[in-house]
Design a protein around this motif. Structure first.
Motif, PDB file in Angstrom:
ATOM      1  N   GLN A  74       0.827  -1.199   0.000  1.00  0.00           N
ATOM      2  CA  GLN A  74       0.000   0.000   0.000  1.00  0.00           C
ATOM      3  C   GLN A  74       0.867   1.256   0.000  1.00  0.00           C
ATOM      4  OE1 GLN A  74      -2.492  -0.796   3.470  1.00  0.00           O
ATOM      5  NE2 GLN A  74      -4.242  -1.178   2.129  1.00  0.00           N
ATOM      6  N   GLY A  75       2.002   1.172   0.691  1.00  0.00           N
ATOM      7  CA  GLY A  75       2.885   2.327   0.762  1.00  0.00           C
ATOM      8  C   GLY A  75       3.543   2.681  -0.558  1.00  0.00           C
ATOM      9  N   ILE A  76       3.896   1.665  -1.347  1.00  0.00           N
ATOM     10  CA  ILE A  76       4.562   1.938  -2.623  1.00  0.00           C
ATOM     11  C   ILE A  76       3.586   1.952  -3.787  1.00  0.00           C
ATOM     12  CG2 ILE A  76       6.712   0.910  -1.783  1.00  0.00           C
ATOM     13  CD1 ILE A  76       6.141  -1.513  -3.625  1.00  0.00           C
ATOM     14  N   SER A  77       2.336   1.627  -3.559  1.00  0.00           N
ATOM     15  CA  SER A  77       1.215   1.492  -4.495  1.00  0.00           C
ATOM     16  C   SER A  77       1.001   0.020  -4.813  1.00  0.00           C
ATOM     17  CB  SER A  77       1.379   2.291  -5.795  1.00  0.00           C
ATOM     18  OG  SER A  77       2.008   1.533  -6.798  1.00  0.00           O
ATOM     19  N   VAL A  78      -0.251  -0.376  -4.728  1.00  0.00           N
ATOM     20  CA  VAL A  78      -0.604  -1.778  -4.936  1.00  0.00           C
ATOM     21  C   VAL A  78      -0.228  -2.227  -6.341  1.00  0.00           C
ATOM     22  CG1 VAL A  78      -2.533  -3.406  -5.055  1.00  0.00           C
ATOM     23  CG2 VAL A  78      -2.410  -1.745  -3.178  1.00  0.00           C
ATOM     24  N   ALA A  79      -0.445  -1.375  -7.332  1.00  0.00           N
ATOM     25  CA  ALA A  79      -0.134  -1.746  -8.711  1.00  0.00           C
ATOM     26  C   ALA A  79       1.355  -2.055  -8.867  1.00  0.00           C
ATOM     27  CB  ALA A  79      -0.548  -0.632  -9.663  1.00  0.00           C
ATOM     28  N   ARG A  80       2.189  -1.216  -8.283  1.00  0.00           N
ATOM     29  CA  ARG A  80       3.638  -1.448  -8.355  1.00  0.00           C
ATOM     30  C   ARG A  80       4.021  -2.733  -7.635  1.00  0.00           C
ATOM     31  NH1 ARG A  80       8.033   2.600  -5.540  1.00  0.00           N
ATOM     32  NH2 ARG A  80       9.877   1.298  -5.841  1.00  0.00           N
TER      33      ARG A  80
ATOM     34  N   LEU B 148       2.153  -5.371  -7.134  1.00  0.00           N
ATOM     35  CA  LEU B 148       1.714  -6.522  -7.923  1.00  0.00           C
ATOM     36  C   LEU B 148       2.696  -6.797  -9.061  1.00  0.00           C
ATOM     37  CD1 LEU B 148      -2.126  -5.830  -8.152  1.00  0.00           C
ATOM     38  CD2 LEU B 148      -1.009  -7.649  -6.834  1.00  0.00           C
ATOM     39  N   ALA B 149       3.178  -5.721  -9.702  1.00  0.00           N
ATOM     40  CA  ALA B 149       4.136  -5.884 -10.788  1.00  0.00           C
ATOM     41  C   ALA B 149       5.434  -6.512 -10.301  1.00  0.00           C
ATOM     42  CB  ALA B 149       4.415  -4.531 -11.441  1.00  0.00           C
ATOM     43  N   GLN B 150       5.778  -6.297  -9.032  1.00  0.00           N
ATOM     44  CA  GLN B 150       6.998  -6.869  -8.453  1.00  0.00           C
ATOM     45  C   GLN B 150       6.791  -8.290  -7.929  1.00  0.00           C
ATOM     46  OE1 GLN B 150       8.522  -4.186  -5.473  1.00  0.00           O
ATOM     47  NE2 GLN B 150       8.726  -2.474  -6.899  1.00  0.00           N
ATOM     48  N   GLY B 151       5.578  -8.797  -8.026  1.00  0.00           N
ATOM     49  CA  GLY B 151       5.306 -10.155  -7.563  1.00  0.00           C
ATOM     50  C   GLY B 151       5.022 -10.269  -6.072  1.00  0.00           C
ATOM     51  N   LEU B 152       4.878  -9.134  -5.392  1.00  0.00           N
ATOM     52  CA  LEU B 152       4.651  -9.183  -3.952  1.00  0.00           C
ATOM     53  C   LEU B 152       3.267  -9.723  -3.616  1.00  0.00           C
ATOM     54  CD1 LEU B 152       6.251  -5.809  -2.790  1.00  0.00           C
ATOM     55  CD2 LEU B 152       7.320  -8.050  -3.101  1.00  0.00           C
ATOM     56  N   GLY B 153       2.300  -9.460  -4.502  1.00  0.00           N
ATOM     57  CA  GLY B 153       0.942  -9.921  -4.245  1.00  0.00           C
ATOM     58  C   GLY B 153       0.839 -11.438  -4.199  1.00  0.00           C
ATOM     59  N   SER B 154       1.486 -12.104  -5.126  1.00  0.00           N
ATOM     60  CA  SER B 154       1.439 -13.560  -5.151  1.00  0.00           C
ATOM     61  C   SER B 154       2.096 -14.151  -3.909  1.00  0.00           C
ATOM     62  CB  SER B 154       2.142 -14.082  -6.404  1.00  0.00           C
ATOM     63  OG  SER B 154       1.482 -13.636  -7.567  1.00  0.00           O
ATOM     64  N   LYS B 155       3.173 -13.523  -3.462  1.00  0.00           N
ATOM     65  CA  LYS B 155       3.847 -13.990  -2.247  1.00  0.00           C
ATOM     66  C   LYS B 155       2.952 -13.813  -1.029  1.00  0.00           C
ATOM     67  CE  LYS B 155       8.223 -13.183  -1.924  1.00  0.00           C
ATOM     68  NZ  LYS B 155       9.560 -12.533  -1.722  1.00  0.00           N
ATOM     69  N   LEU B 156       2.292 -12.659  -0.947  1.00  0.00           N
ATOM     70  CA  LEU B 156       1.379 -12.379   0.158  1.00  0.00           C
ATOM     71  C   LEU B 156       0.222 -13.379   0.164  1.00  0.00           C
ATOM     72  CD1 LEU B 156      -0.065  -8.830   0.945  1.00  0.00           C
ATOM     73  CD2 LEU B 156      -1.528 -10.825   0.850  1.00  0.00           C
ATOM     74  N   LYS B 157      -0.398 -13.560  -0.986  1.00  0.00           N
ATOM     75  CA  LYS B 157      -1.549 -14.460  -1.096  1.00  0.00           C
ATOM     76  C   LYS B 157      -1.158 -15.888  -0.721  1.00  0.00           C
ATOM     77  CE  LYS B 157      -5.175 -15.758  -4.435  1.00  0.00           C
ATOM     78  NZ  LYS B 157      -4.859 -17.125  -4.871  1.00  0.00           N
ATOM     79  N   GLY B 158      -0.013 -16.334  -1.203  1.00  0.00           N
ATOM     80  CA  GLY B 158       0.431 -17.688  -0.895  1.00  0.00           C
ATOM     81  C   GLY B 158       0.691 -17.894   0.586  1.00  0.00           C
ATOM     82  N   ALA B 159       1.283 -16.878   1.231  1.00  0.00           N
ATOM     83  CA  ALA B 159       1.566 -16.993   2.664  1.00  0.00           C
ATOM     84  C   ALA B 159       0.285 -17.075   3.470  1.00  0.00           C
ATOM     85  CB  ALA B 159       2.415 -15.813   3.129  1.00  0.00           C
ATOM     86  N   LEU B 160      -0.694 -16.235   3.145  1.00  0.00           N
ATOM     87  CA  LEU B 160      -1.944 -16.238   3.904  1.00  0.00           C
ATOM     88  C   LEU B 160      -2.739 -17.521   3.664  1.00  0.00           C
ATOM     89  CD1 LEU B 160      -3.058 -12.529   3.449  1.00  0.00           C
ATOM     90  CD2 LEU B 160      -2.216 -13.608   5.542  1.00  0.00           C
ATOM     91  N   GLU B 161      -2.743 -18.007   2.450  1.00  0.00           N
ATOM     92  CA  GLU B 161      -3.442 -19.267   2.175  1.00  0.00           C
ATOM     93  C   GLU B 161      -2.808 -20.419   2.942  1.00  0.00           C
ATOM     94  OE1 GLU B 161      -5.197 -18.310  -2.296  1.00  0.00           O
ATOM     95  OE2 GLU B 161      -3.273 -19.352  -2.098  1.00  0.00           O
TER      96      GLU B 161
END
Length: 278
Positions: free
Chosen positions: A147-153, A155-168
């Motif tokens: 959120q601090g660097i922008s969600v779009a950025r 996601l482009a860096q692959g942080l979203g997939s890492k976050l989702k995988g950890a929570l799942e």
């Protein structure tokens, strides 16, 4: 009325910028419940209803550390946690992440603190792949950093997939982890808000109905969580717009009226009040 762009990143964003090396900003409220190393233990189930943690033995230094955390003495709590190896990392990471999220006035320092948590928790999760605490705090810090660097950025860096995988993985290992359900629900809503439902589903596997199901389950597990109620309200507006404004407002009102059990909940209640006044 709450608005989907209202992001509870910090209560202190308007504070004067502090010089590097200054002590952490103190909790600005005196009306929080107070605990000590002994009294925190009987209240443990309520205080940790969202994120189950095994309580320390009575007399162990980590009992004092957790009491300090719940009192809002985040810097002292993090220091105590770091003195006690792997067992203390959950306290250190939680105190650092919550402080950074709510109270740190410097954006660069806030992001640096989230990176510290990501690195510490990530290293622990790599060594202990089934450590729910490490996975959860890695994901939490990734979410706030994104959120601090922008969600779009992010996601482009692959942080979203890492976050989702950890929570799942946390939910797989610990199905009653309320905070993981709420965090994953918020992730689904945030991605849909930023990239749209179709791209979100095809690229990141997120769905609006899954977000709602996760929120409902999280609140079923921990109904007295003002932060979770706020996140749900924001998500409804991101997913459905003004059509759900009435429901989102009611969730914020419920959060704002809650009696907080500790400093973190006191901060959430204040954010709910701020959201309603926007």
């Amino acid at each position: 009325m709450p608005h989907p762009d209202f992001k509870p990143l910090s209560l202190m964003s308007a504070s004067p910028v502090a010089a590097a090396g200054d002590p952490w900003t103190p909790l600005p409220y005196a009306d929080v419940p107070r605990y000590d190393a002994r009294s925190v233990l009987p209240h443990w189930p309520r205080l940790h209803a969202g994120h189950p943690v095994t309580p320390p033995d009575e007399g162990h230094p980590l009992a004092e550390g957790w009491a300090r955390y719940h009192n809002g003495e985040f810097e002292r709590a993090a220091t105590i946690g770091l003195l006690h190896g792997a067992q203390g990392l959950v306290l250190a990471n939680q105190a650092t992440a919550i402080y950074a999220n709510y109270l740190e006035p410097r954006e660069s320092m806030r992001l640096s603190m989230f990176r510290q948590v990501i690195e510490r928790a990530g290293a622990q999760a790599a060594a202990e792949p089934d450590n729910c605490h490490a996975l959860y705090w890695q994901a939490y810090a990734l979410g706030r950093y994104s959120q601090g660097i922008s969600v779009a950025r992010a996601l482009a860096q692959g942080l979203g997939s890492k976050l989702k995988g950890a929570l799942e993985r946390v939910i797989e290992l610990q199905p009653n982890h309320a905070d993981a359900h709420i965090a994953l629900a918020a992730f689904h809503a945030e991605v849909i808000d930023k990239v749209g439902a179709l791209v979100g589903r095809m690229t990141y596997g997120v769905r609006a109905e899954t977000s709602v199901e996760l929120f409902e389950r999280g609140l079923e597990l921990h109904p007295h969580a003002p932060g979770a109620l706020m996140e749900y309200g924001r998500a409804l507006l991101m997913l459905h717009g003004d059509a759900r404004m009435g429901e989102a407002t009611r969730l914020y009102e419920k959060a704002a009226s809650m009696q907080p059990a500790d400093a973190k909940e006191r901060l959430d209640v204040e954010l709910a009040r701020a959201g309603l006044s926007d």
